[in-house]
Design a protein around this motif. Structure first.
Motif, PDB file in Angstrom:
ATOM      1  N   ILE A  39       0.979  -1.364   0.133  1.00 34.44           N
ATOM      2  CA  ILE A  39      -0.028   0.027   0.006  1.00 34.44           C
ATOM      3  C   ILE A  39       0.824   1.387  -0.030  1.00 34.44           C
ATOM      4  N   THR A  40       0.644   2.141  -0.713  1.00 37.72           N
ATOM      5  CA  THR A  40       1.342   3.744  -0.906  1.00 37.72           C
ATOM      6  C   THR A  40       0.298   4.558  -0.657  1.00 37.72           C
ATOM      7  N   TYR A  41       0.491   5.203   0.517  1.00 35.97           N
ATOM      8  CA  TYR A  41      -0.682   6.270   0.875  1.00 35.97           C
ATOM      9  C   TYR A  41      -0.500   7.516   0.045  1.00 35.97           C
ATOM     10  N   GLY A  42      -1.567   8.153  -0.003  1.00 39.70           N
ATOM     11  CA  GLY A  42      -1.464   9.600  -1.042  1.00 39.70           C
ATOM     12  C   GLY A  42      -2.276  10.572  -0.190  1.00 39.70           C
ATOM     13  N   GLY A  43      -2.542  11.810  -0.705  1.00 39.63           N
ATOM     14  CA  GLY A  43      -2.853  12.775  -0.222  1.00 39.63           C
ATOM     15  C   GLY A  43      -4.352  13.200  -0.866  1.00 39.63           C
ATOM     16  N   LYS A  44      -4.674  14.434  -1.647  1.00 43.56           N
ATOM     17  CA  LYS A  44      -5.481  14.918  -1.944  1.00 43.56           C
ATOM     18  C   LYS A  44      -5.756  13.865  -3.430  1.00 43.56           C
ATOM     19  N   TYR A  45      -7.425  13.981  -3.666  1.00 46.38           N
ATOM     20  CA  TYR A  45      -7.794  13.266  -5.164  1.00 46.38           C
ATOM     21  C   TYR A  45      -8.998  13.929  -5.368  1.00 46.38           C
ATOM     22  N   GLY A  46      -9.296  13.745  -6.842  1.00 46.32           N
ATOM     23  CA  GLY A  46     -10.481  14.228  -7.260  1.00 46.32           C
ATOM     24  C   GLY A  46     -10.693  13.518  -8.510  1.00 46.32           C
ATOM     25  N   PHE A  47     -11.989  13.955  -8.920  1.00 44.76           N
ATOM     26  CA  PHE A  47     -12.655  12.907 -10.284  1.00 44.76           C
ATOM     27  C   PHE A  47     -12.617  14.296 -11.294  1.00 44.76           C
ATOM     28  N   HIS A  48     -12.495  13.975 -12.559  1.00 45.58           N
ATOM     29  CA  HIS A  48     -12.185  14.862 -13.497  1.00 45.58           C
ATOM     30  C   HIS A  48     -12.594  14.202 -14.871  1.00 45.58           C
ATOM     31  N   PRO A  49     -13.195  14.751 -15.929  1.00 49.30           N
ATOM     32  CA  PRO A  49     -13.237  14.366 -17.255  1.00 49.30           C
ATOM     33  C   PRO A  49     -11.754  14.251 -17.579  1.00 49.30           C
ATOM     34  N   TYR A  50     -11.209  13.417 -18.598  1.00 49.76           N
ATOM     35  CA  TYR A  50      -9.918  13.232 -19.084  1.00 49.76           C
ATOM     36  C   TYR A  50      -9.746  13.039 -20.272  1.00 49.76           C
ATOM     37  N   GLY A  51      -8.521  13.623 -20.691  1.00 42.99           N
ATOM     38  CA  GLY A  51      -8.044  13.698 -22.257  1.00 42.99           C
ATOM     39  C   GLY A  51      -8.085  14.883 -22.793  1.00 42.99           C
ATOM     40  N   MET A  52      -7.279  14.943 -24.113  1.00 48.31           N
ATOM     41  CA  MET A  52      -7.269  16.095 -24.725  1.00 48.31           C
ATOM     42  C   MET A  52      -8.589  16.520 -25.424  1.00 48.31           C
ATOM     43  N   THR A  53      -9.398  15.551 -25.870  1.00 42.99           N
ATOM     44  CA  THR A  53     -10.712  15.672 -26.687  1.00 42.99           C
ATOM     45  C   THR A  53     -11.527  16.400 -25.480  1.00 42.99           C
ATOM     46  N   ALA A  54     -11.461  15.923 -24.427  1.00 40.20           N
ATOM     47  CA  ALA A  54     -12.332  16.596 -23.513  1.00 40.20           C
ATOM     48  C   ALA A  54     -12.185  18.147 -23.172  1.00 40.20           C
ATOM     49  N   ALA A  55     -10.684  18.215 -22.829  1.00 35.92           N
ATOM     50  CA  ALA A  55     -10.255  19.586 -22.681  1.00 35.92           C
ATOM     51  C   ALA A  55     -10.547  20.416 -24.045  1.00 35.92           C
ATOM     52  N   ALA A  56     -10.490  20.280 -24.956  1.00 33.48           N
ATOM     53  CA  ALA A  56     -10.799  20.907 -26.103  1.00 33.48           C
ATOM     54  C   ALA A  56     -12.248  21.390 -26.052  1.00 33.48           C
ATOM     55  N   ALA A  57     -13.046  20.288 -26.194  1.00 29.21           N
ATOM     56  CA  ALA A  57     -14.455  20.509 -26.257  1.00 29.21           C
ATOM     57  C   ALA A  57     -14.989  21.119 -25.244  1.00 29.21           C
ATOM     58  N   ILE A  58     -14.661  21.045 -23.969  1.00 26.27           N
ATOM     59  CA  ILE A  58     -15.141  21.895 -22.675  1.00 26.27           C
ATOM     60  C   ILE A  58     -14.635  23.149 -22.951  1.00 26.27           C
ATOM     61  N   THR A  59     -13.667  23.521 -23.316  1.00 26.01           N
ATOM     62  CA  THR A  59     -12.771  24.915 -23.664  1.00 26.01           C
ATOM     63  C   THR A  59     -14.022  25.734 -24.721  1.00 26.01           C
ATOM     64  N   VAL A  60     -14.214  25.009 -25.537  1.00 29.15           N
ATOM     65  CA  VAL A  60     -15.254  25.688 -26.788  1.00 29.15           C
ATOM     66  C   VAL A  60     -16.474  25.789 -26.021  1.00 29.15           C
ATOM     67  N   GLY A  61     -16.878  24.889 -25.346  1.00 27.49           N
ATOM     68  CA  GLY A  61     -18.457  25.390 -24.482  1.00 27.49           C
ATOM     69  C   GLY A  61     -18.160  26.373 -23.582  1.00 27.49           C
ATOM     70  N   LYS A  62     -17.166  26.273 -22.605  1.00 29.14           N
ATOM     71  CA  LYS A  62     -17.080  27.410 -21.704  1.00 29.14           C
ATOM     72  C   LYS A  62     -16.881  28.663 -22.313  1.00 29.14           C
ATOM     73  N   MET A  63     -16.268  29.024 -23.404  1.00 29.81           N
ATOM     74  CA  MET A  63     -16.075  30.316 -24.225  1.00 29.81           C
ATOM     75  C   MET A  63     -17.438  30.568 -24.987  1.00 29.81           C
TER      76      MET A  63
END
Length: 366
Positions: A39-63
């Motif tokens: 077991i390797t212990y960690g700190g903060k974590y989170g859930f997010h959309p992943y990948g270049m496709t998601a990043a590009a599409a979400i940016t278009v939408g947010k603009m």
């Protein structure tokens, strides 16, 4: 009789089609010093959309620009969460379909304070793209098409199998017969084995005369881009340009020489070179313009954030001005990097406009 009122402000806008994979990502900070047995212990974590496709599409939408996202999500909690997130950011999700008995694609990102990062990816529903998905997506009549940033290998059956070919649980838990029908009797349009749907989609764009944007990466490099027509903008980093052309980019003169070489290999109306994390150089085959932006406090060093492409597309859809689009793209990238690079912190058009006004940045006209 009920009268339908059209929102002309929305429906009259030009739109981009983005086709690619969708993943829910678990991102976790780890500390090897806290390793205890297996077991390797960690700190903060989170859930997010992943990948270049998601990043590009979400940016278009947010603009605030129109983006049709063609992707695959399963009918599970992760799929519902991602679809809701896409829609909350203004994306058109009508072309996102859900294969039966599949899981939404999932990725795990582990990182530590030494800068080491590991990614683990399960394709899930992303293994179920078909030609029919591509055809229906282009039926939305897009004005621009982002060349897929994923390989999109088509799910396929064995061409001469006499019995049904089993797709294992890890590939989506569905069975296909050799004529393209699932064992539950529903038809699925298949491709030749290992056929690239990314190439099929690009061919559709050329056939329909839809301008294409290329963000050159490992996936798009496998496409025969030198044979393409209709590329409006070719976006590439200075490091990749150097590797592709053999020029050491130690000066603007050498960058121009590399661009001339690139133009002879890759036909495009415009070429956009990302230099470092704050500069873009735009070349139209005859002359070039350079944009260097002030870096906000806290922005990390390194290459442009993937949000660059989405912001570029969004502003180009609105104004058709290449230099203005690159200015907005650079600002969007830097502001995202100043907020730890997470998709939830991608700036809106208003935030970009405020930064441009605050810093006195000129929005160039070629």
């Amino acid at each position: 009789m009920q009268r339908t009122v059209l929102d002309l402000n929305t429906n009259s806008k030009r739109k981009v089609l983005i086709i690619g994979e969708s993943y829910m990502n678990l991102e976790m900070e780890t500390d090897s010093l806290l390793k205890n047995g297996n077991i390797t212990y960690g700190g903060k974590y989170g859930f997010h959309p992943y990948g270049m496709t998601a990043a590009a599409a979400i940016t278009v939408g947010k603009m605030g620009s129109r983006c049709v996202l063609c992707s695959k999500l399963a009918n599970d909690s992760n799929g519902s969460r991602l679809r809701g997130y896409y829609e909350a950011n203004g994306l058109d999700t009508a072309m996102i379909t859900s294969p039966e008995k599949a899981q939404t694609g999932f990725s795990v990102t582990l990182y530590d304070n030494k800068g080491e990062i590991e990614h683990y990816v399960s394709k899930g529903a992303n293994a179920f793209f078909t030609k029919k998905d591509i055809d229906e997506a282009f039926g939305t009549c897009p004005d621009l098409f982002l060349v897929p940033q994923d390989n999109l290998n088509c799910i396929a059956s064995e061409p001469h199998a006499e019995e049904s070919t089993d797709i294992t649980e890890s590939e989506g838990e569905s069975n296909l017969t050799n004529n393209g029908e699932t064992t539950d009797g529903k038809h699925t349009q298949c491709c030749e084995k290992s056929e690239s749907l990314a190439l099929y989609a690009c061919n559709e764009a050329m056939k329909r005369r839809v301008d294409m944007i290329v963000d050159y990466n490992s996936s798009s490099s496998s496409l025969p881009l030198s044979e393409f027509s209709g590329i409006r903008a070719f976006i590439i980093s200075d490091e990749t340009l150097s590797k592709m052309t053999g020029f050491y980019l130690t000066s603007e003169d050498r960058i121009v020489r590399a661009l001339i070489s690139l133009k002879s290999k890759m036909p495009s109306k415009y070429y956009i070179i990302q230099v470092g994390n704050d500069t873009s150089l735009i070349y139209d085959g005859n002359s070039y313009q350079k944009i260097t932006l002030p870096v906000p406090e806290g922005a990390t060093e390194g290459k442009m954030n993937p949000t660059y492409t989405g912001a570029f597309i969004a502003e180009y859809l609105e104004t058709k001005n290449m230099l203005r689009a690159c200015t907005y793209a650079g600002v969007a990238s830097l502001l995202t990097k100043a907020n730890e690079g997470v998709l939830e912190k991608i700036p809106s058009r208003q935030e970009i406009d405020e930064y441009i006004a605050e810093k006195g940045i000129k929005t160039f006209v070629w």
